[in-house]
Design a protein around this motif. Structure first.
Motif, PDB file in Angstrom:
ATOM      1  N   PRO A 161       4.492  -2.941 -26.597  1.00 27.94           N
ATOM      2  CA  PRO A 161       4.101  -4.779 -26.082  1.00 27.94           C
ATOM      3  C   PRO A 161       3.575  -5.067 -28.463  1.00 27.94           C
ATOM      4  CG  PRO A 161       3.106  -3.833 -25.076  1.00 27.94           C
ATOM      5  CD  PRO A 161       4.532  -2.586 -25.184  1.00 27.94           C
ATOM      6  N   ARG A 162       3.609  -4.315 -28.257  1.00 27.79           N
ATOM      7  CA  ARG A 162       2.824  -3.705 -30.262  1.00 27.79           C
ATOM      8  C   ARG A 162       3.607  -3.935 -31.050  1.00 27.79           C
ATOM      9  NH1 ARG A 162      -0.571  -1.896 -26.232  1.00 27.79           N
ATOM     10  NH2 ARG A 162      -2.666  -1.689 -27.267  1.00 27.79           N
ATOM     11  N   VAL A 203      -0.814  -6.314  -9.756  1.00 29.76           N
ATOM     12  CA  VAL A 203      -1.700  -7.259 -10.242  1.00 29.76           C
ATOM     13  C   VAL A 203      -2.648  -7.814  -9.513  1.00 29.76           C
ATOM     14  CG1 VAL A 203      -1.298 -10.046 -10.830  1.00 29.76           C
ATOM     15  CG2 VAL A 203       0.953  -8.781 -10.889  1.00 29.76           C
ATOM     16  N   LEU A 249       7.046  -9.955 -23.296  1.00 27.81           N
ATOM     17  CA  LEU A 249       5.538 -10.718 -23.460  1.00 27.81           C
ATOM     18  C   LEU A 249       5.205 -11.905 -23.622  1.00 27.81           C
ATOM     19  CD1 LEU A 249       3.081  -7.998 -24.778  1.00 27.81           C
ATOM     20  CD2 LEU A 249       4.028  -9.670 -26.826  1.00 27.81           C
ATOM     21  N   ILE A 285      -7.779  -6.949 -16.522  1.00 29.03           N
ATOM     22  CA  ILE A 285      -7.408  -7.389 -17.459  1.00 29.03           C
ATOM     23  C   ILE A 285      -7.921  -8.530 -17.224  1.00 29.03           C
ATOM     24  CG2 ILE A 285      -4.970  -8.166 -18.618  1.00 29.03           C
ATOM     25  CD1 ILE A 285      -3.346  -5.684 -17.440  1.00 29.03           C
ATOM     26  N   LEU A 322       2.287 -13.396 -14.417  1.00 33.52           N
ATOM     27  CA  LEU A 322       2.751 -12.471 -14.032  1.00 33.52           C
ATOM     28  C   LEU A 322       2.929 -13.338 -12.813  1.00 33.52           C
ATOM     29  CD1 LEU A 322       1.126  -8.801 -14.670  1.00 33.52           C
ATOM     30  CD2 LEU A 322       3.274 -10.215 -15.989  1.00 33.52           C
ATOM     31  N   ASP A 354      -4.747 -12.609 -21.109  1.00 39.42           N
ATOM     32  CA  ASP A 354      -4.820 -11.320 -21.929  1.00 39.42           C
ATOM     33  C   ASP A 354      -3.107 -11.318 -22.120  1.00 39.42           C
ATOM     34  OD1 ASP A 354      -6.205 -10.141 -23.689  1.00 39.42           O
ATOM     35  OD2 ASP A 354      -6.993  -8.509 -21.795  1.00 39.42           O
ATOM     36  N   LEU A 355      -2.256 -11.114 -23.361  1.00 39.76           N
ATOM     37  CA  LEU A 355      -1.260 -10.707 -23.191  1.00 39.76           C
ATOM     38  C   LEU A 355      -0.244  -9.329 -22.523  1.00 39.76           C
ATOM     39  CD1 LEU A 355       0.520 -11.559 -26.679  1.00 39.76           C
ATOM     40  CD2 LEU A 355      -0.049 -12.942 -24.766  1.00 39.76           C
ATOM     41  N   VAL A 356       0.551  -9.469 -21.365  1.00 36.56           N
ATOM     42  CA  VAL A 356       1.159  -8.431 -20.960  1.00 36.56           C
ATOM     43  C   VAL A 356       2.661  -7.465 -20.726  1.00 36.56           C
ATOM     44  CG1 VAL A 356      -1.183  -7.927 -19.459  1.00 36.56           C
ATOM     45  CG2 VAL A 356       0.811  -9.002 -18.632  1.00 36.56           C
ATOM     46  N   MET A 357       2.499  -6.864 -20.610  1.00 43.29           N
ATOM     47  CA  MET A 357       4.215  -6.676 -20.825  1.00 43.29           C
ATOM     48  C   MET A 357       4.354  -5.504 -19.839  1.00 43.29           C
ATOM     49  SD  MET A 357       6.983  -4.227 -23.290  1.00 43.29           S
ATOM     50  CE  MET A 357       7.084  -6.136 -24.389  1.00 43.29           C
ATOM     51  N   ARG A 358       5.411  -6.280 -18.673  1.00 41.00           N
ATOM     52  CA  ARG A 358       6.061  -4.952 -17.447  1.00 41.00           C
ATOM     53  C   ARG A 358       6.616  -3.838 -18.179  1.00 41.00           C
ATOM     54  NH1 ARG A 358       5.208  -6.278 -12.211  1.00 41.00           N
ATOM     55  NH2 ARG A 358       4.483  -8.600 -12.092  1.00 41.00           N
ATOM     56  N   TYR A 359       5.981  -2.771 -17.289  1.00 37.67           N
ATOM     57  CA  TYR A 359       6.996  -1.395 -17.323  1.00 37.67           C
ATOM     58  C   TYR A 359       7.522  -1.223 -16.220  1.00 37.67           C
ATOM     59  CZ  TYR A 359       8.204   3.477 -18.800  1.00 37.67           C
ATOM     60  OH  TYR A 359       9.073   4.158 -18.867  1.00 37.67           O
ATOM     61  N   SER A 411       6.055   2.666 -23.379  1.00 36.97           N
ATOM     62  CA  SER A 411       5.811   1.878 -22.707  1.00 36.97           C
ATOM     63  C   SER A 411       4.079   1.283 -23.447  1.00 36.97           C
ATOM     64  CB  SER A 411       5.015   2.529 -21.475  1.00 36.97           C
ATOM     65  OG  SER A 411       3.845   2.764 -22.202  1.00 36.97           O
ATOM     66  N   LYS A 412       3.232   1.939 -24.580  1.00 37.96           N
ATOM     67  CA  LYS A 412       1.734   1.713 -25.356  1.00 37.96           C
ATOM     68  C   LYS A 412       2.935   1.059 -26.133  1.00 37.96           C
ATOM     69  CE  LYS A 412      -2.519   3.411 -25.631  1.00 37.96           C
ATOM     70  NZ  LYS A 412      -3.680   4.457 -26.263  1.00 37.96           N
TER      71      LYS A 412
END
Ligand code: SF4
Lengths: 558, 229
Positions: B111-112, B207, B195, B214, B201, B218-223, B107-108
């Motif tokens: 996004p990268r 959230v 992303l 957050i 969101l 900021d960019l985030v990704m749901r997992y 998960s971490k």
């Protein structure tokens, strides 16, 4: 050592007797700090109140000479949380003791041991992250493996895996943004998580002062594959063994398998036939050679840049080793060859062919090594880059729990193959390699010289195997089909992996899967010492220091 | 043809001496001879470009987990991926055409990885290497593991195996090159993991809970372990 420094500790033999440690003496040394005592398979453990942890640890460290905090295990029971500090001595790792700290289920708070052992810092952060115990006076209690915004603690008992999570990408801070940490003009720079010099997915938050590293902080967890959870779901007999191959995946698979095999065999009281021990020893050393060669090749890339000749040479030789291992185990990297109580199958037929192939490799090795010495250790450019950079003093190395070639490159004479013998090592003729330089160069040199020693071991094993009587080739002892170690037995056992002390803690609850499976990874501890080596040095030296640590992220993050 | 260049003294320049009459020998090849006196070929621009593209691929130097060791073996001696015109690893995504995804994505890191993929210039191609990138492989059950690279970025070729042998990876890459040369395109896949900015969101309990941690931008990704296939 300066005159003010305390005398070399005379306390290191408190409770030491001919037949091992006398825990009663240690108990009386700790006095009223001890509230109970437990017997683990590897050592006795003292139960300590959560607000007296630092006291107990420092008594054991200062007055009884336990200078190696090898691992901190955290776990949750039905009615309590528990952290266990596994302590050892660098001089004699068979002298072990555990410190067990139970905390309440409702408010899991216990005192931090990071003031006594620096290495406890990261271990406690991991315990907080995965299990959810909070450590008072911890300098920096944040999540370490999972993203900061994660909800819940996955190895605690009522964790809900189906829950949604949100992962932020905030690390894209503008690298050129000026950062005035520390008052001077400094610059903050992100190295990784995708960067050719980080050996995988490691993220270094670096603050530069000019070209010098003012501060570096490793951000790990980009390869946290839940190895512990998965091992806790697997049955002892067959389902766990494939995973160790994937911790330290640089062809060191068999060394890792041995860590699990040793812990589980000691826990369930399983014998290993001598013949199988020799095969294990031989194949494990082949893995060590392959792993050290990769370390050398990638180090050369880091220092010289680009895919250089040394990298190609190292891979040429690795191919040969992998071929031999493939003949033996059937796979190039993920061997899954050890079984509890032995190995999966005997040497490949025709045996002569196999011996010949192995011998050919060993015969060529001295020439190869000479070549490496010419290219690497004898090379002036490399020496200029690596001698006296990335200094790691032996005392600092011990504080951080460094082991393996990293510790041996700092002159710490610690090798579990000799000090806590297992397998067939104590009956073979070989030496532990140490170097006193404490710098990047020494660490590389140690690995190169260890390849020679491993070759010696393999050679002797091949001779033994060749001569072994045909009717005595038992490769596995009798192991029950479903293995259920006695309930509530605990064990912490370690072997010398390619990168250092690879330990496994297992607690059994009477079922056929472990109740807690904790991996003590050498790279995790070694990486923690990076700031000590890199701060004050130039950026390229940071990269060289990282390369000389030879971390593998699969093992750091697990 | 060379007469213009002759200087007044009549001596030959080095260049002329080399060139002789007609095309320099060194440029002659069997292929060239085959064209005879009319050295032209007729083709569609697109086919020509595809052929060029497929014949020289720059790979991104990108290692994640165990599979990357076998990937390094593929680049190194013995297997030598360069033989097939695709063995130049580039350290920067901005210079690469192909990304080999060699390992478990957690998960971490997801996004990268998406970030790195986005930084590559079009047209770009993805080879997913190993069971982990097909499905999460041996770690599929893990609380932190993304079940396959296709959840995050579209993949052109899957190479199964744990890890795939270098030969298998080479086969996968050569297949990709063939497909590119033939102008076949990548399948478009559904990507559950996007992303996006935190502010975009959909509001839910989580959230709201994270709102003070957050930043909106900021960019985030749901997992979501349970719902990803
Ligand atoms: S597919 Fe296997 S070898 Fe490849 S990254 Fe996953 S676990 Fe490692």
């Amino acid at each position: 050592m300066s005159l003010e420094a305390p005398e070399p500790s005379t306390h290191t033999d408190v409770g030491v007797t001919e037949t091992g440690l006398d825990y009663d003496v240690l108990e009386s040394l700790l006095g009223e700090l001890v509230i109970d005592r437990e017997t683990h398979h590897n050592a006795e453990a003292f139960v300590v109140r959560p607000d007296r942890v630092a006291d107990a640890l420092s008594v054991l460290r200062e007055e009884a000479g336990f200078d190696h905090c090898s691992c901190v295990t955290a776990q949750q029971y039905e009615d309590r949380y528990e952290s266990i500090y596994h302590l050892k001595k660098y001089d004699d790792p068979t002298q072990e003791v555990g410190v067990v700290v139970p905390t309440s289920i409702h408010e899991p708070k216990s005192q931090s041991g990071s003031g006594v052992y620096r290495t406890a810092d990261w271990h406690e952060r991991e315990a907080y992250d995965l299990v959810g115990i909070e450590y008072d006076d911890h300098p920096d209690l944040r999540r370490i493996l999972l993203p900061e915004t994660w909800q819940g603690h996955p190895l605690s008992q009522n964790y809900d895996q189906e829950r949604q999570q949100v992962v932020p990408l905030t690390e894209h801070a503008n690298p050129l943004e000026e950062d005035h940490r520390g008052g001077t003009d400094t610059m903050f720079i992100n190295i990784g998580p995708h960067h050719p010099a980080t050996h995988g997915v490691l993220h270094l938050k670096t603050t530069l002062n000019g070209e010098q590293v003012a501060d570096v902080e490793s951000d790990i967890g980009y390869l946290h594959r839940c190895e512990e959870q998965i091992c806790q779901q697997g049955t002892y007999r067959h389902q766990i063994m494939p995973y160790p191959d994937r911790w330290d995946y640089i062809s060191a698979g068999l060394l890792n398998e041995w860590a699990y095999a040793r812990a589980a065999e000691d826990l369930a009281d399983i014998d290993v036939p001598e013949y199988a021990q020799i095969i294990r020893t031989m194949s494990a050393e082949l893995c060590r050679i392959a792993s050290h060669l990769l370390a050398l090749g990638t180090f050369a890339i880091d220092v010289y840049g680009d895919f250089s000749a040394i990298f190609m040479y190292a891979f040429r030789d690795r191919e040969v080793v992998q071929n031999i291992l493939e003949d033996l185990t059937g796979q190039r990297m993920m061997f899954n060859y050890f079984r509890l109580g032995g190995v999966a199958w005997d040497l490949p037929e025709p045996r002569e062919k196999f011996f010949e192939k192995t011998r050919d490799f060993l015969d060529e090795l001295p020439t190869r090594l000479e070549e490496y010495h010419n290219l690497v250790s004898g090379n002036e450019v490399l020496q200029l880059r690596c001698v006296d950079t990335g200094i790691l003093e032996p005392e600092v190395a011990k504080q951080y729990g460094c082991t393996g070639p990293v510790a041996r490159g700092s002159g710490v004479d610690y090798d579990l193959r000799r000090d806590d013998p297992y397998g067939y090592y104590d009956r073979l003729d070989w030496d532990v390699v140490t170097e006193d330089g404490c710098d990047n160069y020494s660490r590389v040199l140690v690995r190169l010289r260890e390849v020679e020693e491993s070759a010696k071991i393999i050679d002797q094993c091949v001779n033994l195997l060749e001569e072994w009587p045909e009717d005595d080739r038992t490769i596995q002892s009798n192991v029950p089909r479903t293995l259920k170690p006695d309930p509530d037995t605990e064990i912490y056992r370690a072997v010398e992996g390619a990168k250092g002390e690879l330990g496994i803690y297992i607690r059994s609850d009477g079922t056929d899967t472990p109740a807690r499976f904790k991996i003590r990874s050498p790279c995790f501890s070694n990486l923690q010492a990076l700031p000590e080596m890199a701060e004050g040095e130039y950026v390229p030296d940071l990269v060289a220091a990282l390369g000389s640590l030879d971390i593998v992220l699969g093992e750091v993050d697990r | 043809m060379s007469s213009h260049n002759q200087d007044t003294t009549g001596a030959q320049t080095t260049q002329e001496a080399r060139m002789g009459e007609g095309v320099d020998n060194r440029f002659n090849s069997k292929l060239r001879e085959a064209f005879g006196s009319s050295p032209f070929i007729l083709t569609k621009f697109d086919s020509f470009m595809n052929w060029v593209r497929g014949s020289s691929m720059f790979m991104l130097q990108f290692g994640i987990a165990c599979c990357s060791i076998e990937m390094m073996h593929t680049y190194a001696v013995k297997h030598d991926l360069d033989r097939f015109g695709s063995g130049v690893p580039r350290a920067s995504p901005r210079q690469a055409d192909v990304i080999i995804v060699p390992g478990t994505i957690v998960s971490k890191f997801a996004p990268r990885m998406k970030r790195v993929y986005d930084q590559m210039p079009e047209p770009k191609f993805v080879v997913s290497m190993g069971s982990c990138t097909c499905s999460g492989g041996p770690f599929q059950e893990g609380y932190n593991v993304i079940k396959g690279a296709e959840e995050v970025i579209p993949c052109d070729i899957h190479v199964p195996g744990c890890p795939p042998r270098p030969e298998a990876l080479i086969y996968g890459i050569v297949k990709l090159q063939e497909r590119i040369a033939n102008g076949e395109t990548a399948p478009v896949t559904v990507k559950p993991y996007e992303l996006e900015q935190f502010g975009d969101l959909e509001e839910d309990e989580l959230v709201q809970h994270l709102a003070d941690q957050i930043d909106e931008e900021d960019l985030v990704m749901r997992y979501n372990w349970a719902e990803s296939p």
